[in-house]
Design a protein around this motif. Structure first.
Motif, PDB file in Angstrom:
ATOM      1  N   GLY A  53      -0.122 -39.771   8.887  1.00 22.50           N
ATOM      2  CA  GLY A  53       0.304 -38.541   8.239  1.00 22.50           C
ATOM      3  C   GLY A  53      -0.414 -37.317   8.798  1.00 22.50           C
ATOM      4  N   GLY A  54      -1.705 -37.476   9.070  1.00 22.20           N
ATOM      5  CA  GLY A  54      -2.484 -36.370   9.624  1.00 22.20           C
ATOM      6  C   GLY A  54      -2.014 -35.986  11.015  1.00 22.20           C
ATOM      7  N   GLU A  55      -1.644 -36.980  11.800  1.00 22.04           N
ATOM      8  CA  GLU A  55      -1.165 -36.708  13.162  1.00 22.04           C
ATOM      9  C   GLU A  55       0.198 -36.024  13.137  1.00 22.04           C
ATOM     10  OE1 GLU A  55      -3.485 -40.387  15.396  1.00 22.04           O
ATOM     11  OE2 GLU A  55      -1.515 -40.747  14.504  1.00 22.04           O
ATOM     12  N   VAL A  56       1.056 -36.429  12.198  1.00 22.20           N
ATOM     13  CA  VAL A  56       2.350 -35.754  12.040  1.00 22.20           C
ATOM     14  C   VAL A  56       2.112 -34.300  11.641  1.00 22.20           C
ATOM     15  CG1 VAL A  56       4.471 -35.663  10.665  1.00 22.20           C
ATOM     16  CG2 VAL A  56       3.636 -37.857  11.528  1.00 22.20           C
ATOM     17  N   SER A  57       1.131 -34.075  10.797  1.00 22.85           N
ATOM     18  CA  SER A  57       0.790 -32.723  10.371  1.00 22.85           C
ATOM     19  C   SER A  57       0.367 -31.855  11.560  1.00 22.85           C
ATOM     20  CB  SER A  57      -0.316 -32.773   9.319  1.00 22.85           C
ATOM     21  OG  SER A  57      -0.680 -31.483   8.918  1.00 22.85           O
ATOM     22  N   VAL A  58      -0.372 -32.438  12.478  1.00 25.35           N
ATOM     23  CA  VAL A  58      -0.781 -31.709  13.689  1.00 25.35           C
ATOM     24  C   VAL A  58       0.449 -31.298  14.496  1.00 25.35           C
ATOM     25  CG1 VAL A  58      -1.952 -31.957  15.920  1.00 25.35           C
ATOM     26  CG2 VAL A  58      -3.084 -32.713  13.826  1.00 25.35           C
ATOM     27  N   LEU A  59       1.375 -32.237  14.689  1.00 28.06           N
ATOM     28  CA  LEU A  59       2.603 -31.933  15.431  1.00 28.06           C
ATOM     29  C   LEU A  59       3.430 -30.868  14.714  1.00 28.06           C
ATOM     30  CD1 LEU A  59       3.777 -35.438  16.663  1.00 28.06           C
ATOM     31  CD2 LEU A  59       2.937 -33.549  18.051  1.00 28.06           C
ATOM     32  N   ARG A  60       3.517 -30.972  13.401  1.00 27.56           N
ATOM     33  CA  ARG A  60       4.262 -29.979  12.625  1.00 27.56           C
ATOM     34  C   ARG A  60       3.624 -28.590  12.770  1.00 27.56           C
ATOM     35  NH1 ARG A  60       8.106 -31.285   9.071  1.00 27.56           N
ATOM     36  NH2 ARG A  60       7.656 -29.453   7.789  1.00 27.56           N
ATOM     37  N   GLY A  61       2.306 -28.550  12.784  1.00 27.75           N
ATOM     38  CA  GLY A  61       1.616 -27.275  12.970  1.00 27.75           C
ATOM     39  C   GLY A  61       1.953 -26.634  14.305  1.00 27.75           C
ATOM     40  N   LEU A  62       2.020 -27.449  15.347  1.00 25.37           N
ATOM     41  CA  LEU A  62       2.380 -26.942  16.673  1.00 25.37           C
ATOM     42  C   LEU A  62       3.817 -26.417  16.671  1.00 25.37           C
ATOM     43  CD1 LEU A  62       1.675 -26.592  19.702  1.00 25.37           C
ATOM     44  CD2 LEU A  62       2.492 -28.938  20.044  1.00 25.37           C
ATOM     45  N   ALA A  63       4.730 -27.180  16.072  1.00 26.80           N
ATOM     46  CA  ALA A  63       6.135 -26.762  16.026  1.00 26.80           C
ATOM     47  C   ALA A  63       6.321 -25.507  15.172  1.00 26.80           C
ATOM     48  CB  ALA A  63       7.002 -27.899  15.500  1.00 26.80           C
ATOM     49  N   LYS A  64       5.599 -25.413  14.071  1.00 23.89           N
ATOM     50  CA  LYS A  64       5.693 -24.223  13.224  1.00 23.89           C
ATOM     51  C   LYS A  64       5.178 -22.992  13.948  1.00 23.89           C
ATOM     52  CE  LYS A  64       5.548 -26.444   8.706  1.00 23.89           C
ATOM     53  NZ  LYS A  64       4.771 -26.595   7.461  1.00 23.89           N
ATOM     54  N   LYS A  65       4.113 -23.167  14.728  1.00 20.45           N
ATOM     55  CA  LYS A  65       3.593 -22.033  15.509  1.00 20.45           C
ATOM     56  C   LYS A  65       4.618 -21.599  16.543  1.00 20.45           C
ATOM     57  CE  LYS A  65       0.399 -19.162  17.107  1.00 20.45           C
ATOM     58  NZ  LYS A  65      -0.960 -19.462  17.476  1.00 20.45           N
ATOM     59  N   ALA A  66       5.295 -22.563  17.182  1.00 21.27           N
ATOM     60  CA  ALA A  66       6.336 -22.236  18.156  1.00 21.27           C
ATOM     61  C   ALA A  66       7.475 -21.477  17.473  1.00 21.27           C
ATOM     62  CB  ALA A  66       6.847 -23.504  18.830  1.00 21.27           C
ATOM     63  N   ALA A  67       7.881 -21.931  16.290  1.00 22.95           N
ATOM     64  CA  ALA A  67       8.947 -21.257  15.550  1.00 22.95           C
ATOM     65  C   ALA A  67       8.534 -19.838  15.161  1.00 22.95           C
ATOM     66  CB  ALA A  67       9.316 -22.062  14.308  1.00 22.95           C
ATOM     67  N   LYS A  68       7.282 -19.679  14.801  1.00 21.85           N
ATOM     68  CA  LYS A  68       6.772 -18.344  14.437  1.00 21.85           C
ATOM     69  C   LYS A  68       6.831 -17.408  15.645  1.00 21.85           C
ATOM     70  CE  LYS A  68       2.633 -16.061  12.694  1.00 21.85           C
ATOM     71  NZ  LYS A  68       1.247 -16.256  12.251  1.00 21.85           N
ATOM     72  N   GLN A  69       6.480 -17.917  16.811  1.00 21.33           N
ATOM     73  CA  GLN A  69       6.531 -17.097  18.015  1.00 21.33           C
ATOM     74  C   GLN A  69       7.968 -16.670  18.325  1.00 21.33           C
ATOM     75  OE1 GLN A  69       3.753 -15.972  19.613  1.00 21.33           O
ATOM     76  NE2 GLN A  69       2.683 -17.038  17.979  1.00 21.33           N
ATOM     77  N   LEU A  70       8.908 -17.585  18.108  1.00 22.55           N
ATOM     78  CA  LEU A  70      10.313 -17.251  18.337  1.00 22.55           C
ATOM     79  C   LEU A  70      10.820 -16.227  17.327  1.00 22.55           C
ATOM     80  CD1 LEU A  70      11.815 -20.768  19.108  1.00 22.55           C
ATOM     81  CD2 LEU A  70      11.659 -18.841  20.688  1.00 22.55           C
ATOM     82  N   ALA A  71      10.313 -16.279  16.104  1.00 21.18           N
ATOM     83  CA  ALA A  71      10.798 -15.407  15.038  1.00 21.18           C
ATOM     84  C   ALA A  71      10.249 -13.988  15.129  1.00 21.18           C
ATOM     85  CB  ALA A  71      10.447 -16.006  13.678  1.00 21.18           C
ATOM     86  N   LEU A  72       9.096 -13.832  15.751  1.00 25.14           N
ATOM     87  CA  LEU A  72       8.517 -12.500  15.856  1.00 25.14           C
ATOM     88  C   LEU A  72       9.442 -11.621  16.688  1.00 25.14           C
ATOM     89  CD1 LEU A  72       4.758 -13.343  16.475  1.00 25.14           C
ATOM     90  CD2 LEU A  72       5.776 -12.449  14.388  1.00 25.14           C
ATOM     91  N   GLY A  73       9.668 -10.437  16.230  1.00 25.32           N
ATOM     92  CA  GLY A  73      10.595  -9.551  16.930  1.00 25.32           C
ATOM     93  C   GLY A  73       9.952  -8.247  17.317  1.00 25.32           C
ATOM     94  N   GLY A  74      10.780  -7.353  17.753  1.00 31.21           N
ATOM     95  CA  GLY A  74      10.305  -6.031  18.135  1.00 31.21           C
ATOM     96  C   GLY A  74      10.133  -5.914  19.631  1.00 31.21           C
ATOM     97  N   PRO A  75      10.205  -4.690  20.124  1.00 38.99           N
ATOM     98  CA  PRO A  75      10.111  -4.475  21.574  1.00 38.99           C
ATOM     99  C   PRO A  75       8.740  -4.838  22.150  1.00 38.99           C
ATOM    100  CG  PRO A  75      10.232  -2.382  20.397  1.00 38.99           C
ATOM    101  CD  PRO A  75      10.433  -3.469  19.398  1.00 38.99           C
ATOM    102  N   GLU A  76       7.699  -4.757  21.331  1.00 46.88           N
ATOM    103  CA  GLU A  76       6.359  -5.075  21.842  1.00 46.88           C
ATOM    104  C   GLU A  76       6.105  -6.575  21.887  1.00 46.88           C
ATOM    105  OE1 GLU A  76       6.123  -5.042  17.475  1.00 46.88           O
ATOM    106  OE2 GLU A  76       6.965  -3.634  18.887  1.00 46.88           O
ATOM    107  N   PHE A  77       7.010  -7.357  21.321  1.00 46.40           N
ATOM    108  CA  PHE A  77       6.825  -8.801  21.294  1.00 46.40           C
ATOM    109  C   PHE A  77       8.069  -9.493  21.826  1.00 46.40           C
ATOM    110  CE2 PHE A  77       6.309 -13.064  19.761  1.00 46.40           C
ATOM    111  CZ  PHE A  77       4.955 -13.267  19.870  1.00 46.40           C
TER     112      PHE A  77
END
Length: 110
Positions: A53-77
């Motif tokens: 479960g802890g290892e799945v949590s690590v993978l989920r954290g990585l995927a959530k960070k990737a999704a956050k990077q995709l969601a950030l908007g604006g011309p400076e990002f």
């Protein structure tokens, strides 16, 4: 340094792989260097199919960070094409191969 089979074998055989994935999540930002992208890909390939479960949590954290990077908007990002591809790759691999399909909701990968 690029990932090679011998180095990945040493990392894969211990807890270092999950530690690397935790750091990858911390380091993931709008600009993904090609060498870093190779390391992410190699680490995801080296991740065993059966996880705690802890290892799945690590993978989920990585995927959530990737999704956050995709969601950030604006011309400076603005993500370049290669960085977008890496973010989508992370979300896809964690969502499909590690059974975390809820992470695919609301993405182009759905």
């Amino acid at each position: 340094t690029r990932p090679d089979d011998e180095l990945l074998y040493r990392v894969e055989s211990g807890r270092q792989l999950m530690t690397l994935l935790v750091y990858f999540a911390k380091w993931l930002n709008k600009s993904v260097a090609p060498c870093f992208a190779e390391w992410i890909t190699a680490a995801l390939i080296a991740t065993p199919e059966v996880l705690t479960g802890g290892e799945v949590s690590v993978l989920r954290g990585l995927a959530k960070k990737a999704a956050k990077q995709l969601a950030l908007g604006g011309p400076e990002f603005q993500l370049d094409g290669a960085s977008k591809l890496v973010m989508h790759q992370i979300i896809f691999v964690v969502g499909i191969f590690f059974g975390q399909r809820d992470l695919l909701e609301g993405t182009e990968l759905e």
